[in-house]
Design a protein around this motif. Structure first.
Motif, PDB file in Angstrom:
ATOM      1  N   ARG A 218      28.088  11.491  78.058  1.00  0.00           N
ATOM      2  CA  ARG A 218      26.947  10.822  78.674  1.00  0.00           C
ATOM      3  C   ARG A 218      26.477   9.737  77.719  1.00  0.00           C
ATOM      4  O   ARG A 218      26.794   9.766  76.524  1.00  0.00           O
ATOM      5  CB  ARG A 218      25.821  11.808  78.966  1.00  0.00           C
ATOM      6  CG  ARG A 218      25.297  12.484  77.747  1.00  0.00           C
ATOM      7  CD  ARG A 218      24.172  13.455  78.041  1.00  0.00           C
ATOM      8  NE  ARG A 218      23.806  14.177  76.837  1.00  0.00           N
ATOM      9  CZ  ARG A 218      23.077  13.683  75.860  1.00  0.00           C
ATOM     10  NH1 ARG A 218      22.634  12.427  75.923  1.00  0.00           N
ATOM     11  NH2 ARG A 218      22.796  14.399  74.788  1.00  0.00           N
ATOM     12  N   GLU A 400      23.476  14.631  92.936  1.00  0.00           N
ATOM     13  CA  GLU A 400      22.784  14.696  91.645  1.00  0.00           C
ATOM     14  C   GLU A 400      21.637  15.697  91.654  1.00  0.00           C
ATOM     15  O   GLU A 400      21.012  15.945  90.645  1.00  0.00           O
ATOM     16  CB  GLU A 400      22.204  13.318  91.293  1.00  0.00           C
ATOM     17  CG  GLU A 400      23.270  12.304  90.983  1.00  0.00           C
ATOM     18  CD  GLU A 400      22.675  10.933  90.717  1.00  0.00           C
ATOM     19  OE1 GLU A 400      21.490  10.844  90.336  1.00  0.00           O
ATOM     20  OE2 GLU A 400      23.399   9.948  90.913  1.00  0.00           O
ATOM     21  N   HIS A 401      21.342  16.256  92.827  1.00  0.00           N
ATOM     22  CA  HIS A 401      20.165  17.111  92.930  1.00  0.00           C
ATOM     23  C   HIS A 401      20.470  18.552  93.319  1.00  0.00           C
ATOM     24  O   HIS A 401      19.561  19.336  93.507  1.00  0.00           O
ATOM     25  CB  HIS A 401      19.161  16.522  93.935  1.00  0.00           C
ATOM     26  CG  HIS A 401      18.515  15.263  93.444  1.00  0.00           C
ATOM     27  ND1 HIS A 401      19.127  14.039  93.551  1.00  0.00           N
ATOM     28  CD2 HIS A 401      17.325  15.039  92.810  1.00  0.00           C
ATOM     29  CE1 HIS A 401      18.336  13.115  93.020  1.00  0.00           C
ATOM     30  NE2 HIS A 401      17.255  13.696  92.558  1.00  0.00           N
ATOM     31  N   LYS A 417      22.849  19.839  83.241  1.00  0.00           N
ATOM     32  CA  LYS A 417      23.061  18.790  84.236  1.00  0.00           C
ATOM     33  C   LYS A 417      21.751  18.371  84.877  1.00  0.00           C
ATOM     34  O   LYS A 417      21.675  17.387  85.583  1.00  0.00           O
ATOM     35  CB  LYS A 417      24.016  19.303  85.308  1.00  0.00           C
ATOM     36  CG  LYS A 417      25.364  19.606  84.720  1.00  0.00           C
ATOM     37  CD  LYS A 417      26.301  20.159  85.775  1.00  0.00           C
ATOM     38  CE  LYS A 417      27.589  20.603  85.127  1.00  0.00           C
ATOM     39  NZ  LYS A 417      28.178  21.755  85.778  1.00  0.00           N
ATOM     40  N   LYS A 421      16.499  12.474  86.348  1.00  0.00           N
ATOM     41  CA  LYS A 421      16.398  11.019  86.431  1.00  0.00           C
ATOM     42  C   LYS A 421      15.121  10.713  87.214  1.00  0.00           C
ATOM     43  O   LYS A 421      15.156  10.104  88.259  1.00  0.00           O
ATOM     44  CB  LYS A 421      17.623  10.472  87.159  1.00  0.00           C
ATOM     45  CG  LYS A 421      18.921  10.942  86.532  1.00  0.00           C
ATOM     46  CD  LYS A 421      20.082  10.091  87.034  1.00  0.00           C
ATOM     47  CE  LYS A 421      21.399  10.598  86.515  1.00  0.00           C
ATOM     48  NZ  LYS A 421      21.853  11.803  87.199  1.00  0.00           N
ATOM     49  N   GLN A 438      15.692  14.563  79.288  1.00  0.00           N
ATOM     50  CA  GLN A 438      17.102  14.591  79.696  1.00  0.00           C
ATOM     51  C   GLN A 438      18.002  15.017  78.553  1.00  0.00           C
ATOM     52  O   GLN A 438      18.854  15.871  78.695  1.00  0.00           O
ATOM     53  CB  GLN A 438      17.582  13.192  80.098  1.00  0.00           C
ATOM     54  CG  GLN A 438      16.950  12.650  81.334  1.00  0.00           C
ATOM     55  CD  GLN A 438      17.425  11.232  81.597  1.00  0.00           C
ATOM     56  OE1 GLN A 438      18.177  10.674  80.823  1.00  0.00           O
ATOM     57  NE2 GLN A 438      16.993  10.665  82.680  1.00  0.00           N
TER      58      GLN A 438
END
Length: 450
Positions: A218, A400-401, A417, A421, A438
């Motif tokens: 990342r 992403e959720h 994970k 965001k 994050q």
């Protein structure tokens, strides 16, 4: 290349051993083929990379795909599509013997004796074998074959353990029906990933800092910068204490969660809490537990410090009844995020919903209302959670959720994970605390694994 897709697979001779005895219905066998195809799709296949073979068995054993067969992804997938069930008895021992003496042999394309090739067999069965598996499996393991045993439905768990390699908890999987065997796809895609340091190999496109994690990476930013929503580029910040955030956890306390797993969930919540900046101006946390009814453990803003929130989470007692996820979501929308319950107007609202099973009530309306109200919804499913429900709860972009793991012990990976965001596009510097959140969640969650 996008993060997550860079999984180099170690050169492996991989043989699937598939039970198509008469208890496996044709539509169920199709599900097995989908699972096999998904695993193949994630591998680096080729003559010098990973080779795939497939054995189909019932009373007899049939080689459907040999390791020396054509090893392009398209050819493999086509061969898998063509496999037909045999629909007779269950000679699992015979099938494993066939794998040892034939499928993995040099004559059939097995690459023997080179230390850098792995030999892996994945056995999928739903029955009790009509022959012995213990000795033949021990011989297979002694020959260097790593065996994963996947059991379905009314399978005999003892048999699976006799077949599988050590450690058993990594090599034995159980699913309640063929319709959910795809849940295991992710596990096997990850199992074949070789840890390569993608930052060192330069396979990344981070503007400032690249952070390697196994099989992927990342991006991060230097101090004084924050990561933009593209996950790659950075913007300079001009101070700012970090943004406010109203975060409510909605936790499934149904009886299937089991006490020891409930403790893992609490630990997980507290790891996320640990990475927040808690204060009147910054993050507030609320906690709701549900099973057959809904119980607010504490509202937003009741506790003003991390220490107090964590103590309250630890004290939470376990409800142990049904799974009324719809009712719980409705509570979240109507009560948890209401001003009377401590929510602050104009502050981003985030809900993290945890469940381990199918809801006993209807969730669509409440799930839609939560998203329509502008709440950012994350869905985390474990065990028998239903993927369609998780997707329905999750905000856009759905991928992403929502998160799923087959096993509570790996719940911690999900936090890694849950890289929130939640940043507001207009002023990324408002998001300083979230950016910290994050990066920190990822590190913390790794430690839960230890």
């Amino acid at each position: 290349p996008s993060p997550g897709t860079l999984c180099r697979t170690k050169p492996t001779d991989l043989v699937f051993i598939l039970d198509s005895s008469r208890s496996v219905r044709p539509h169920e066998f199709e599900k097995i083929k989908v699972f096999v195809s998904r695993v193949i799709e994630a591998l680096d296949v080729g003559p010098n990379a990973t080779r795939v073979g497939v054995i189909n068995y019932a009373s007899a054993v049939r080689s459907e795909l040999s390791l020396r067969g054509p090893q392009s992804k398209a050819a493999l997938l086509q061969a898998v599509r063509r496999i037909q069930p045999l629909s007779t008895g269950t000679m699992t021992g015979l099938a494993i013997q066939f794998a040892v003496s034939r499928a993995f042999s040099a004559a059939e394309g097995g690459r023997d004796g080179t230390p850098n090739f792995k030999k892996v067999a994945i056995v999928v069965t739903d029955g009790r074998p009509q022959d012995g598996v213990q000795d033949v499996s021990a011989r297979a393991r002694a020959a260097g074959i790593e065996i994963f045993a996947i059991g379905v439905g009314r399978v005999d768990m003892g048999t699976l353990r006799q077949m599988a390699s050590e450690p058993l908890d990594e090599h034995v999987d159980y699913v309640e029906s063929y319709s959910v065997i795809e849940k295991l796809t992710h596990k096997f895609q990850e199992a074949f990933c070789v840890v390569s340091d993608l930052c060192a190999t330069g396979d990344h496109d981070c503007e400032q800092v690249c952070v390697s994690t196994p099989g992927t990476y990342r991006c991060a930013c230097r101090d004084g910068f924050s990561l933009n929503s593209d996950g790659r580029t950075c913007t300079a910040c001009n101070g700012g204490l970090g943004s406010a955030l109203d975060l409510v956890f909605l936790i499934d306390g149904s009886k299937s969660v089991r006490p020891e797993n409930f403790e893992l969930v609490k630990k997980f919540i507290n790891q996320i809490v640990d990475s927040l900046e808690v204060s009147d101006k910054q993050a507030q946390v609320g906690l709701v537990q549900y099973s057959s009814s809904v119980r607010q453990e504490f509202p937003l803003g009741q506790f003003k410090s991390k220490k107090d929130i964590k103590a309250a989470v630890k004290k939470m007692s376990y409800m142990e009844k049904g799974t009324m996820t719809g009712q719980a979501l409705k509570y979240l929308v109507d009560s948890s995020f209401s001003i009377i319950n401590g929510a602050r107007p104009g502050v981003p609202k985030v809900g993290i919903v945890f469940t381990d099973g199918r809801s006993q009530d209807y969730i669509s309306d409440a799930a839609k209302k939560a998203k329509d109200s502008g709440f950012r919804m994350f869905a985390v499913g474990v065990g028998n959670a239903v993927e369609d429900e998780l997707r329905e709860i999750a905000s856009e972009p759905v991928a992403e959720h929502y998160f799923y793991t087959a096993d509570f012990r790996t719940i911690s990976k999900i936090g890694k994970k849950l890289q929130m965001k939640i940043c507001v596009e207009e002023d990324p510097c408002e998001c300083k605390s979230i950016v910290k959140f994050q990066t920190k969640v990822e590190e913390l969650i790794n430690s839960l694994q230890q």
